[in-house]
Design a protein around this motif. Structure first.
Motif, PDB file in Angstrom:
ATOM      1  N   LEU A  19       0.819  -1.213   0.000  1.00  0.00           N
ATOM      2  CA  LEU A  19       0.000   0.000   0.000  1.00  0.00           C
ATOM      3  C   LEU A  19       0.852   1.262   0.000  1.00  0.00           C
ATOM      4  O   LEU A  19       0.621   2.165  -0.805  1.00  0.00           O
ATOM      5  N   SER A  20       1.831   1.355   0.876  1.00  0.00           N
ATOM      6  CA  SER A  20       2.638   2.581   0.960  1.00  0.00           C
ATOM      7  C   SER A  20       3.377   2.868  -0.345  1.00  0.00           C
ATOM      8  O   SER A  20       3.535   4.030  -0.730  1.00  0.00           O
ATOM      9  N   LYS A  21       3.796   1.837  -1.055  1.00  0.00           N
ATOM     10  CA  LYS A  21       4.482   2.039  -2.331  1.00  0.00           C
ATOM     11  C   LYS A  21       3.522   2.587  -3.383  1.00  0.00           C
ATOM     12  O   LYS A  21       3.860   3.503  -4.133  1.00  0.00           O
ATOM     13  N   VAL A  22       2.319   2.042  -3.446  1.00  0.00           N
ATOM     14  CA  VAL A  22       1.329   2.529  -4.397  1.00  0.00           C
ATOM     15  C   VAL A  22       0.976   3.980  -4.080  1.00  0.00           C
ATOM     16  O   VAL A  22       0.812   4.812  -4.980  1.00  0.00           O
ATOM     17  N   LEU A  23       0.901   4.318  -2.795  1.00  0.00           N
ATOM     18  CA  LEU A  23       0.550   5.675  -2.388  1.00  0.00           C
ATOM     19  C   LEU A  23       1.613   6.712  -2.746  1.00  0.00           C
ATOM     20  O   LEU A  23       1.313   7.900  -2.778  1.00  0.00           O
ATOM     21  N   VAL A  28      -5.332   6.014  -3.673  1.00  0.00           N
ATOM     22  CA  VAL A  28      -5.753   4.614  -3.665  1.00  0.00           C
ATOM     23  C   VAL A  28      -7.211   4.512  -3.249  1.00  0.00           C
ATOM     24  O   VAL A  28      -7.645   5.144  -2.287  1.00  0.00           O
ATOM     25  N   PHE A  29      -7.952   3.720  -4.011  1.00  0.00           N
ATOM     26  CA  PHE A  29      -9.316   3.360  -3.676  1.00  0.00           C
ATOM     27  C   PHE A  29      -9.269   1.891  -3.275  1.00  0.00           C
ATOM     28  O   PHE A  29      -9.072   1.015  -4.113  1.00  0.00           O
ATOM     29  N   LEU A  30      -9.388   1.606  -1.967  1.00  0.00           N
ATOM     30  CA  LEU A  30      -9.391   0.229  -1.476  1.00  0.00           C
ATOM     31  C   LEU A  30     -10.814  -0.303  -1.540  1.00  0.00           C
ATOM     32  O   LEU A  30     -11.739   0.289  -1.005  1.00  0.00           O
ATOM     33  N   LYS A  58      -8.699  11.176 -13.988  1.00  0.00           N
ATOM     34  CA  LYS A  58      -9.112  12.442 -13.378  1.00  0.00           C
ATOM     35  C   LYS A  58      -8.632  12.565 -11.939  1.00  0.00           C
ATOM     36  O   LYS A  58      -8.245  13.635 -11.495  1.00  0.00           O
ATOM     37  N   TYR A  59      -8.643  11.467 -11.222  1.00  0.00           N
ATOM     38  CA  TYR A  59      -8.311  11.524  -9.806  1.00  0.00           C
ATOM     39  C   TYR A  59      -6.967  10.890  -9.467  1.00  0.00           C
ATOM     40  O   TYR A  59      -6.621  10.786  -8.292  1.00  0.00           O
ATOM     41  N   ASN A  60      -6.209  10.443 -10.483  1.00  0.00           N
ATOM     42  CA  ASN A  60      -4.906   9.809 -10.262  1.00  0.00           C
ATOM     43  C   ASN A  60      -5.007   8.749  -9.163  1.00  0.00           C
ATOM     44  O   ASN A  60      -4.272   8.760  -8.192  1.00  0.00           O
ATOM     45  N   THR A  61      -5.953   7.850  -9.351  1.00  0.00           N
ATOM     46  CA  THR A  61      -6.261   6.872  -8.319  1.00  0.00           C
ATOM     47  C   THR A  61      -6.130   5.458  -8.858  1.00  0.00           C
ATOM     48  O   THR A  61      -6.610   5.140  -9.933  1.00  0.00           O
ATOM     49  N   LYS A  62      -5.478   4.621  -8.076  1.00  0.00           N
ATOM     50  CA  LYS A  62      -5.354   3.201  -8.402  1.00  0.00           C
ATOM     51  C   LYS A  62      -6.352   2.438  -7.538  1.00  0.00           C
ATOM     52  O   LYS A  62      -6.496   2.701  -6.354  1.00  0.00           O
ATOM     53  N   ILE A  63      -7.040   1.499  -8.160  1.00  0.00           N
ATOM     54  CA  ILE A  63      -8.039   0.703  -7.451  1.00  0.00           C
ATOM     55  C   ILE A  63      -7.399  -0.609  -7.013  1.00  0.00           C
ATOM     56  O   ILE A  63      -6.829  -1.332  -7.824  1.00  0.00           O
ATOM     57  N   LEU A  64      -7.508  -0.905  -5.733  1.00  0.00           N
ATOM     58  CA  LEU A  64      -6.988  -2.158  -5.191  1.00  0.00           C
ATOM     59  C   LEU A  64      -8.138  -2.913  -4.540  1.00  0.00           C
ATOM     60  O   LEU A  64      -8.783  -2.416  -3.623  1.00  0.00           O
TER      61      LEU A  64
END
Length: 82
Positions: A19-23, A28-30, A58-64
Motif C-alpha cells: 500500500l505505501s508504495k502505491v501511495l 488509492v481506492f481500497l 481524473k483523480y490519479n487513483t489506483k483501485i486495489l
C-alpha cells in the motif's frame, strides 16, 4: 498525511503489492470484498470497471481490491470482469 496501517498482499499473479508504495505514485481506492463467489461483488466491480478511466485519470487513483480469495481466484475474477 493521515496515518494508516501499511500492508503487502499478493495480486492475482502472485506479485506483492504494498500500500505505501502505491501511495507514493497514486491515490488509492481500497475495495474490500468477501470473495468472487458472492455475486453482488461482480455487479459492484462492474460499476467500478465502467468508471475506471475517470477514476484513474481524473483523480490519479489506483483501485486495489482486497479479499480472502486465493491468487488464482483473484486472477480468474479479474479476467472475468476485464
Amino acid at each position: 498525511m493521515k496515518q494508516f496501517i501499511d500492508f503487502t498482499l499478493k495480486d492475482g499473479y502472485g506479485n506483492p503489492v504494498t500500500l505505501s508504495k502505491v501511495l507514493t505514485e497514486n491515490n488509492v481506492f481500497l475495495f474490500f470484498y468477501r470473495g468472487k463467489w458472492w455475486g453482488v461483488w461482480a455487479q459492484q466491480f462492474s460499476q467500478v470497471r465502467d468508471n475506471y478511466s475517470l477514476i484513474k485519470d481524473k483523480y490519479n487513483t489506483k483501485i486495489l481490491g482486497v479479499s480472502v480469495d486465493s491468487t488464482d481466484d483473484t486472477r480468474e475474477f479479474q479476467e472475468k470482469l476485464d
